[in-house]
Write an enzyme that holds these catalytic residues in place. Sequence first.
Site: not given
Ligand code: UD1
Length: 434
Positions: A22-23, A93, A117, A122, A124, A308, A400
């Site tokens: 999926k990811n 997201r 969520c 989460r 960005i 995950d 999902r």
């Molecule tokens: C992706 C995966 C998700 C997996 C996660 C970690 C997808 C669609 N989802 O989510 O299944 O659990 O990686 O392996 O690929 N953070 C910030 N600021 C940012 C970005 C992230 O604070 O700009 C924090 C997030 O809130 C979270 C942590 O960093 O606590 C990790 O997030 P991230 O690695 O970015 O996960 P996703 O890409 O959202």
Amino acid sequence: MELIQVEGGFPLSGEVVVEGAKNSALKLMVATLMAPGVNTLTNVPNISDVHTMGTVLECLGAVIDVADEHTLHIDTSCIDSWVTPYELVARMRASTAVLGPLITRFGKAVVAMPGGCNIGARKIDMHLQGLAALGVEFTIDHGNIHAAAPHGLKGATVELEFASVGATENLLMGAVCAEGTTIIDNAAREPEIVDLADMLNDMGAHIEGAGTPSITIEGVSSLHPVAHRVVGDRIEAGTFIAIGGIAGGPLTVKGFDPKHLDIVLRKFEAMGINIEREEDGVHVSRAADTPIQPSDIQTLPFPGFPTDMQAQTMTLLALAAGDSFITENVFENRFMLAAELNRMGADIRIEGHHAIIHGAKGFSGAPVTSPDLRGGAALVMAGLVADGYTKIDGVNHIDRGYEHFVEKLQSLGAHIERHEECPLNLDSFAPRKA
Ligand code: UD1
């Protein structure tokens, strides 16, 4: 509303083949925005997140031909919009992954700001800071991020505060056509990042170091369409391996690279689960007289233990012969499963980002609610070994990320089915009249 009903206690055995990740699929789909023409993706999982991403692309002007259940031809020659509305970002997201590709294609993008969520805030911020270093200017109004690169995209060195998967991917896709060299330090190393970089390189990008903490991207002038096979889903595989571990198996889980799950397999082996590795899968079993051993798990970015797989591992450890600990380091609020497992007889205490798990003798079937995608699968897993019937609500979470989850479990011998939920008849709860 649908629910899943499981009658626990039946032996499971046989083979299951996992789908594409999926990811990975979601990010490969958005990457096609940068290569005008018809791109083909194979081994795409037929899950609701992929359907949502399809709607995002169609909303931008892409034409998607579903050649078969797992093959998409995505024509991105007519993309004529750079706006991704809140309704789609709120539904998923990962829609924010369009930011980098749209800026590369149009020099601008409007993407709704995601909210939190059910597993955390989460943010960005790292995505935006990284793209800003490449020359993107951001304004935020009325809940939308307006991005523009008025002077073009210029390569830069960006050091991420945390090895964020999403930030690494957005930056990769923002940098592929930037002028000069971009270096992403402390980059995420997940296999899905490598899959994305492989596809981008086939499209004509110059990316080196994907899968290591430092990725170097030499900007190129344009990308061309390609055909690409999505990497196997290590998390779907890990879920079935955990199911084999809790139920005893023997199960064969195929369609993924066991190296992508190395630390999980090693931890599971230490917990008393037998795992035999092959090139494209594993055999899993646990002897009935071998209790699950307690463990101490910390989730971390790849190659650490994946967040995950945390919920499925908590379910295993809830039945271990002793006390276990899980520390969740990636998301701030990813323990909602514990309360549901406690309803089934587990003994789990949450203290901040630690879970203290006292191994219980068994689960007792109960009505429960999926807290999120992996938590939902973990509740099904508990139901498979519980005494009596378990009804799992919130099946939309499971849909999902898991294709034909119920059918795959049925093929292994599980007594499991999907039902339309009966409307609640409050009359039956009314106090009896004298
Ligand atoms: C992706 C995966 C998700 C997996 C996660 C970690 C997808 C669609 N989802 O989510 O299944 O659990 O990686 O392996 O690929 N953070 C910030 N600021 C940012 C970005 C992230 O604070 O700009 C924090 C997030 O809130 C979270 C942590 O960093 O606590 C990790 O997030 P991230 O690695 O970015 O996960 P996703 O890409 O959202």
